[in-house]
Scaffold this motif. Structure first.
Motif, PDB file in Angstrom:
ATOM      1  N   PRO A   1       0.733  -1.191   0.127  1.00  0.00           N
ATOM      2  CA  PRO A   1       0.058   0.008  -0.072  1.00  0.00           C
ATOM      3  C   PRO A   1       0.852   1.401  -0.113  1.00  0.00           C
ATOM      4  CG  PRO A   1      -0.368  -1.113   2.105  1.00  0.00           C
ATOM      5  CD  PRO A   1       0.508  -2.230   1.054  1.00  0.00           C
ATOM      6  N   ALA A   2       2.030   1.088   0.708  1.00  0.00           N
ATOM      7  CA  ALA A   2       2.941   2.342   0.528  1.00  0.00           C
ATOM      8  C   ALA A   2       3.364   2.659  -0.681  1.00  0.00           C
ATOM      9  CB  ALA A   2       4.092   2.050   1.476  1.00  0.00           C
TER      10      ALA A   2
ATOM     11  N   ALA B   1       3.837  10.919   3.154  1.00  0.00           N
ATOM     12  CA  ALA B   1       3.514   9.815   4.171  1.00  0.00           C
ATOM     13  C   ALA B   1       3.905   8.589   3.679  1.00  0.00           C
ATOM     14  CB  ALA B   1       1.946  10.082   4.337  1.00  0.00           C
ATOM     15  N   ALA B   2       3.488   8.046   2.475  1.00  0.00           N
ATOM     16  CA  ALA B   2       4.151   6.830   2.087  1.00  0.00           C
ATOM     17  C   ALA B   2       5.668   6.655   2.099  1.00  0.00           C
ATOM     18  CB  ALA B   2       3.619   6.745   0.532  1.00  0.00           C
ATOM     19  N   GLN B   3       6.164   7.693   1.996  1.00  0.00           N
ATOM     20  CA  GLN B   3       7.703   7.668   1.830  1.00  0.00           C
ATOM     21  C   GLN B   3       8.306   7.055   3.486  1.00  0.00           C
ATOM     22  OE1 GLN B   3       9.951   7.565  -0.648  1.00  0.00           O
ATOM     23  NE2 GLN B   3      11.361   6.710   1.151  1.00  0.00           N
TER      24      GLN B   3
ATOM     25  N   ASP C   1      10.167   4.095   4.927  1.00  0.00           N
ATOM     26  CA  ASP C   1      11.313   4.147   5.369  1.00  0.00           C
ATOM     27  C   ASP C   1      11.254   3.238   6.916  1.00  0.00           C
ATOM     28  OD1 ASP C   1      12.451   5.423   3.331  1.00  0.00           O
ATOM     29  OD2 ASP C   1      12.218   7.509   4.288  1.00  0.00           O
ATOM     30  N   LYS C   2      10.206   3.484   7.395  1.00  0.00           N
ATOM     31  CA  LYS C   2       9.891   2.932   8.724  1.00  0.00           C
ATOM     32  C   LYS C   2       9.957   1.540   8.707  1.00  0.00           C
ATOM     33  CE  LYS C   2       9.518   6.764  11.246  1.00  0.00           C
ATOM     34  NZ  LYS C   2      10.646   7.257  12.338  1.00  0.00           N
ATOM     35  N   VAL C   3       8.964   0.986   7.829  1.00  0.00           N
ATOM     36  CA  VAL C   3       9.000  -0.463   7.755  1.00  0.00           C
ATOM     37  C   VAL C   3      10.507  -1.158   7.251  1.00  0.00           C
ATOM     38  CG1 VAL C   3       7.979  -2.375   6.318  1.00  0.00           C
ATOM     39  CG2 VAL C   3       6.407  -0.496   7.018  1.00  0.00           C
ATOM     40  N   HIS C   4      11.048  -0.315   6.529  1.00  0.00           N
ATOM     41  CA  HIS C   4      12.436  -0.685   5.861  1.00  0.00           C
ATOM     42  C   HIS C   4      13.195  -1.033   7.359  1.00  0.00           C
ATOM     43  CE1 HIS C   4      15.533  -1.636   3.241  1.00  0.00           C
ATOM     44  NE2 HIS C   4      16.473  -0.798   3.963  1.00  0.00           N
ATOM     45  N   LYS C   5      13.044  -0.247   8.238  1.00  0.00           N
ATOM     46  CA  LYS C   5      13.905  -0.046   9.613  1.00  0.00           C
ATOM     47  C   LYS C   5      13.537  -1.507  10.164  1.00  0.00           C
ATOM     48  CE  LYS C   5      15.054   4.604   9.991  1.00  0.00           C
ATOM     49  NZ  LYS C   5      14.793   5.858  10.768  1.00  0.00           N
TER      50      LYS C   5
END
Length: 204
Positions: free
Chosen positions: A147-148, A182-184, A188-192
């Protein structure tokens, strides 16, 4: 000073919880942006006709992200509990090993060895369960990326549709920018989170 595997697991799981909390807040912001965009598009009428269905897509993506993060939070909580359980089992194994080693020549040493073996088995079972949950959580986090990515595509389309909205151009472009941003952040948060999980998964 070297950090023990269990401590690194605690740190990783805690950081994941913090990142997921941030993702949830950003997803809520996307939902709010969708509501604002819908109101602007309604006022703009025919000038923003192409933008109106986009607001529904944005809202659906926000809802999907929130639902996914809620599920992931449940999984992360289980992972934290397993981290605590595994740490306790590891400590129990160490204590049993010390006692068994010091009582090697004792009359009933065999009974200690049996208890030690059972404790080791429970620790191994816990470790396997932990590894399984790490894999499942990694898969769930990958799902949040979809969804991101879709939100970023929709934001690009939103800019195109906003360019047709006359005096509402800036308002609708601001919505598109906020969704893209917001999508970015979510990406980034999910990647972390995935990076932290991969590290403890490798260590496990």
């Amino acid at each position: 000073m070297q950090v023990s595997p269990s401590k690194s697991q605690f740190v990783a799981v805690a950081s994941i919880a913090a990142e997921l909390s941030a993702v949830m807040e950003v997803a809520k912001e996307i939902s709010l942006a969708a509501a604002n965009a819908k109101a602007i598009a309604f006022r703009a009428g025919e000038k923003a006709k192409g933008f109106q269905p986009i607001t529904d897509f944005i809202n659906e993506l926000a809802k999907e992200t929130i639902a996914l993060v809620n599920d992931i939070n449940e999984h992360a909580l289980k992972l934290y509990r397993l981290t605590v359980k595994e740490h306790r089992m590891a400590e129990a194994c160490k204590r049993f090993e010390k006692v068994a080693a010091s009582a090697e020549s004792a009359l009933h040493a065999a009974s200690l060895r049996e208890s030690l073996q059972q404790t080791r088995q429970r620790h191994a079972d816990c470790h396997r369960e932990f590894s399984r949950h790490v894999s499942e959580l990694l898969s769930q986090l990958a799902d949040v990326m979809h969804p991101a990515r879709a939100a970023r595509v929709i934001a690009a389309n939103s800019r195109i549709e906003a360019s047709q909205a006359g005096e509402y151009l800036q308002s609708l472009q601001a919505v598109a920018e906020s969704v893209d941003h917001a999508a970015q952040i979510i990406h980034d948060k999910v990647h972390k989170c995935r990076g932290a999980l991969s590290m403890i998964g490798t260590a496990a």
